[in-house]
Design a protein around this motif. Structure first.
Motif, PDB file in Angstrom:
ATOM      1  N   LEU A   1      -1.365 -17.335  -2.685  1.00  8.14           N
ATOM      2  CA  LEU A   1      -1.435 -15.973  -2.748  1.00  8.14           C
ATOM      3  C   LEU A   1      -2.282 -15.513  -3.804  1.00  8.14           C
ATOM      4  O   LEU A   1      -1.912 -15.946  -5.038  1.00  8.14           O
ATOM      5  CB  LEU A   1      -0.066 -15.335  -2.799  1.00  8.14           C
ATOM      6  CG  LEU A   1       0.121 -13.625  -2.879  1.00  8.14           C
ATOM      7  CD1 LEU A   1      -0.757 -13.262  -1.538  1.00  8.14           C
ATOM      8  CD2 LEU A   1       1.453 -13.361  -3.074  1.00  8.14           C
ATOM      9  N   VAL A   2      -3.556 -14.826  -3.695  1.00  5.00           N
ATOM     10  CA  VAL A   2      -4.397 -14.541  -4.633  1.00  5.00           C
ATOM     11  C   VAL A   2      -4.360 -12.883  -5.030  1.00  5.00           C
ATOM     12  O   VAL A   2      -4.921 -12.518  -5.955  1.00  5.00           O
ATOM     13  CB  VAL A   2      -5.628 -15.118  -4.841  1.00  5.00           C
ATOM     14  CG1 VAL A   2      -5.529 -16.694  -4.514  1.00  5.00           C
ATOM     15  CG2 VAL A   2      -6.513 -14.485  -3.328  1.00  5.00           C
ATOM     16  N   LEU A   3      -3.938 -12.203  -4.073  1.00  2.94           N
ATOM     17  CA  LEU A   3      -4.238 -10.834  -4.169  1.00  2.94           C
ATOM     18  C   LEU A   3      -3.102 -10.013  -3.483  1.00  2.94           C
ATOM     19  O   LEU A   3      -2.672 -10.379  -2.249  1.00  2.94           O
ATOM     20  CB  LEU A   3      -5.389 -10.451  -3.776  1.00  2.94           C
ATOM     21  CG  LEU A   3      -5.958  -8.919  -3.548  1.00  2.94           C
ATOM     22  CD1 LEU A   3      -6.516  -8.721  -5.100  1.00  2.94           C
ATOM     23  CD2 LEU A   3      -6.958  -8.720  -2.414  1.00  2.94           C
ATOM     24  N   TRP A   4      -2.694  -8.735  -3.938  1.00  2.07           N
ATOM     25  CA  TRP A   4      -1.826  -7.751  -3.514  1.00  2.07           C
ATOM     26  C   TRP A   4      -2.677  -6.578  -3.036  1.00  2.07           C
ATOM     27  O   TRP A   4      -3.514  -6.012  -3.827  1.00  2.07           O
ATOM     28  CB  TRP A   4      -0.682  -7.442  -4.356  1.00  2.07           C
ATOM     29  CG  TRP A   4       0.120  -8.293  -4.769  1.00  2.07           C
ATOM     30  CD1 TRP A   4       0.429  -8.853  -5.999  1.00  2.07           C
ATOM     31  CD2 TRP A   4       1.324  -9.013  -3.871  1.00  2.07           C
ATOM     32  NE1 TRP A   4       1.385  -9.848  -6.012  1.00  2.07           N
ATOM     33  CE2 TRP A   4       1.912  -9.977  -4.541  1.00  2.07           C
ATOM     34  CE3 TRP A   4       1.584  -8.694  -2.541  1.00  2.07           C
ATOM     35  CZ2 TRP A   4       2.995 -10.626  -4.348  1.00  2.07           C
ATOM     36  CZ3 TRP A   4       2.753  -9.673  -1.941  1.00  2.07           C
ATOM     37  CH2 TRP A   4       3.379 -10.562  -2.793  1.00  2.07           C
ATOM     38  N   CYS A   5      -2.523  -6.183  -1.494  1.00  2.00           N
ATOM     39  CA  CYS A   5      -3.283  -5.087  -1.133  1.00  2.00           C
ATOM     40  C   CYS A   5      -2.317  -3.968  -0.598  1.00  2.00           C
ATOM     41  O   CYS A   5      -1.694  -4.303   0.265  1.00  2.00           O
ATOM     42  CB  CYS A   5      -4.366  -5.747  -0.363  1.00  2.00           C
ATOM     43  SG  CYS A   5      -5.331  -4.528   0.378  1.00  2.00           S
ATOM     44  N   GLY A   6      -2.687  -2.811  -1.026  1.00  2.00           N
ATOM     45  CA  GLY A   6      -2.085  -1.675  -0.772  1.00  2.00           C
ATOM     46  C   GLY A   6      -1.641  -1.397   0.937  1.00  2.00           C
ATOM     47  O   GLY A   6      -0.691  -0.988   1.312  1.00  2.00           O
ATOM     48  N   GLY A   7      -3.000  -1.662   1.366  1.00  2.00           N
ATOM     49  CA  GLY A   7      -3.041  -1.285   2.859  1.00  2.00           C
ATOM     50  C   GLY A   7      -4.121  -1.971   3.591  1.00  2.00           C
ATOM     51  O   GLY A   7      -5.303  -2.388   2.890  1.00  2.00           O
TER      52      GLY A   7
ATOM     53  N   ARG B   1      -1.104 -11.589 -10.441  1.00  2.00           N
ATOM     54  CA  ARG B   1      -2.426 -11.365  -9.172  1.00  2.00           C
ATOM     55  C   ARG B   1      -2.605  -9.818  -9.551  1.00  2.00           C
ATOM     56  O   ARG B   1      -2.035  -9.134  -9.498  1.00  2.00           O
ATOM     57  CB  ARG B   1      -1.800 -11.848  -7.925  1.00  2.00           C
ATOM     58  CG  ARG B   1      -1.533 -13.143  -7.821  1.00  2.00           C
ATOM     59  CD  ARG B   1      -0.662 -13.317  -6.486  1.00  2.00           C
ATOM     60  NE  ARG B   1      -0.236 -14.714  -6.269  1.00  2.00           N
ATOM     61  CZ  ARG B   1       0.952 -14.940  -6.594  1.00  2.00           C
ATOM     62  NH1 ARG B   1       1.755 -14.323  -7.195  1.00  2.00           N
ATOM     63  NH2 ARG B   1       1.280 -16.362  -6.694  1.00  2.00           N
ATOM     64  N   PRO B   2      -3.898  -9.854  -8.920  1.00  2.00           N
ATOM     65  CA  PRO B   2      -4.569  -8.318  -8.999  1.00  2.00           C
ATOM     66  C   PRO B   2      -3.923  -7.563  -7.892  1.00  2.00           C
ATOM     67  O   PRO B   2      -3.489  -8.230  -6.712  1.00  2.00           O
ATOM     68  CB  PRO B   2      -5.993  -8.235  -8.910  1.00  2.00           C
ATOM     69  CG  PRO B   2      -6.054  -9.854  -8.612  1.00  2.00           C
ATOM     70  CD  PRO B   2      -5.071 -10.671  -8.639  1.00  2.00           C
ATOM     71  N   TYR B   3      -3.960  -6.386  -7.957  1.00  2.00           N
ATOM     72  CA  TYR B   3      -3.509  -5.375  -6.939  1.00  2.00           C
ATOM     73  C   TYR B   3      -4.769  -4.195  -6.580  1.00  2.00           C
ATOM     74  O   TYR B   3      -5.382  -3.822  -7.445  1.00  2.00           O
ATOM     75  CB  TYR B   3      -2.413  -4.517  -7.101  1.00  2.00           C
ATOM     76  CG  TYR B   3      -2.099  -3.486  -6.148  1.00  2.00           C
ATOM     77  CD1 TYR B   3      -1.257  -3.580  -4.898  1.00  2.00           C
ATOM     78  CD2 TYR B   3      -2.521  -2.153  -6.405  1.00  2.00           C
ATOM     79  CE1 TYR B   3      -0.978  -2.594  -4.192  1.00  2.00           C
ATOM     80  CE2 TYR B   3      -2.218  -0.984  -5.479  1.00  2.00           C
ATOM     81  CZ  TYR B   3      -1.595  -1.051  -4.543  1.00  2.00           C
ATOM     82  OH  TYR B   3      -1.412  -0.212  -3.455  1.00  2.00           O
ATOM     83  N   VAL B   4      -5.240  -4.194  -5.476  1.00  2.00           N
ATOM     84  CA  VAL B   4      -6.033  -3.160  -5.076  1.00  2.00           C
ATOM     85  C   VAL B   4      -5.363  -2.112  -3.855  1.00  2.00           C
ATOM     86  O   VAL B   4      -4.521  -2.580  -3.169  1.00  2.00           O
ATOM     87  CB  VAL B   4      -7.530  -3.676  -4.337  1.00  2.00           C
ATOM     88  CG1 VAL B   4      -8.088  -4.727  -5.324  1.00  2.00           C
ATOM     89  CG2 VAL B   4      -6.878  -4.523  -2.908  1.00  2.00           C
ATOM     90  N   SER B   5      -5.781  -0.885  -3.778  1.00  2.00           N
ATOM     91  CA  SER B   5      -5.083   0.016  -2.985  1.00  2.00           C
ATOM     92  C   SER B   5      -5.219  -0.286  -1.563  1.00  2.00           C
ATOM     93  O   SER B   5      -4.433  -0.002  -0.496  1.00  2.00           O
ATOM     94  CB  SER B   5      -5.618   1.405  -3.308  1.00  2.00           C
ATOM     95  OG  SER B   5      -5.201   1.509  -4.595  1.00  2.00           O
TER      96      SER B   5
ATOM     97  N   GLY C   1     -13.904  -2.406  -3.349  1.00  2.00           N
ATOM     98  CA  GLY C   1     -15.138  -3.083  -3.542  1.00  2.00           C
ATOM     99  C   GLY C   1     -15.500  -4.247  -2.891  1.00  2.00           C
ATOM    100  O   GLY C   1     -16.369  -4.940  -2.882  1.00  2.00           O
ATOM    101  N   PHE C   2     -14.423  -4.793  -1.811  1.00  2.00           N
ATOM    102  CA  PHE C   2     -14.603  -6.128  -1.083  1.00  2.00           C
ATOM    103  C   PHE C   2     -15.529  -5.739   0.259  1.00  2.00           C
ATOM    104  O   PHE C   2     -16.124  -6.789   0.803  1.00  2.00           O
ATOM    105  CB  PHE C   2     -13.409  -6.299  -0.658  1.00  2.00           C
ATOM    106  CG  PHE C   2     -12.121  -6.736  -1.779  1.00  2.00           C
ATOM    107  CD1 PHE C   2     -12.668  -7.882  -2.352  1.00  2.00           C
ATOM    108  CD2 PHE C   2     -11.199  -6.185  -2.056  1.00  2.00           C
ATOM    109  CE1 PHE C   2     -11.746  -8.164  -3.495  1.00  2.00           C
ATOM    110  CE2 PHE C   2     -10.488  -6.470  -3.151  1.00  2.00           C
ATOM    111  CZ  PHE C   2     -10.827  -7.528  -3.928  1.00  2.00           C
TER     112      PHE C   2
END
Length: 125
Positions: free
Chosen positions: A57-63, A90-94, A100-101
């Motif tokens: 697991l490398v990233l948490w994403c809000g949605g 790990r980073p979180y993005v909304s 930015g992906f």
């Protein structure tokens, strides 16, 4: 984990829920969806506790292609990501389109949908 595949985990905020991101004829969306924030947070906490020890697991994403409402986004940021109370490793993005992906420069896109050729992802270019 044992196969070396890296994944990110998206919480269940999607364009399919409550009409957001659908067609121009869709009903007006409720910007505070989901309606039961306490239940959402309890479930999200359970997911984080279940997955946080997996090295893949490398990233948490809000949605998925959407972002949580402001209060839920703030709560998720307090749980995971930099300084997160449940996982700060790990980073979180909304949202998957808004971090930015999408096209690399902050623009958003989705797809491609369908079968993709492995060579396109593992070339030496």
């Amino acid at each position: 984990d044992r196969h070396g595949i890296l994944v990110w985990s998206e919480f269940w905020i999607t364009g399919d829920c409550d009409g957001r991101g659908a067609t121009k004829d869709s009903p007006v969306s409720n910007p505070n969806w989901p309606l039961d924030h306490d239940l959402f947070v309890r479930c999200a906490s359970d997911v984080v506790r279940k997955l946080r020890n997996h090295p893949s697991l490398v990233l948490w994403c809000g949605g998925n292609e959407q972002t949580p409402c402001k209060s839920l986004d703030a709560t998720l940021r307090a749980m995971v990501g930099e300084g997160g109370s449940l996982d700060d490793s790990r980073p979180y993005v909304s949202g998957s389109l808004w971090g930015g992906f999408g096209q690399g420069g902050g623009d958003w896109s989705d797809g491609p949908y369908g079968i993709q050729n492995e060579e396109d992802f593992f070339s030496s270019d």
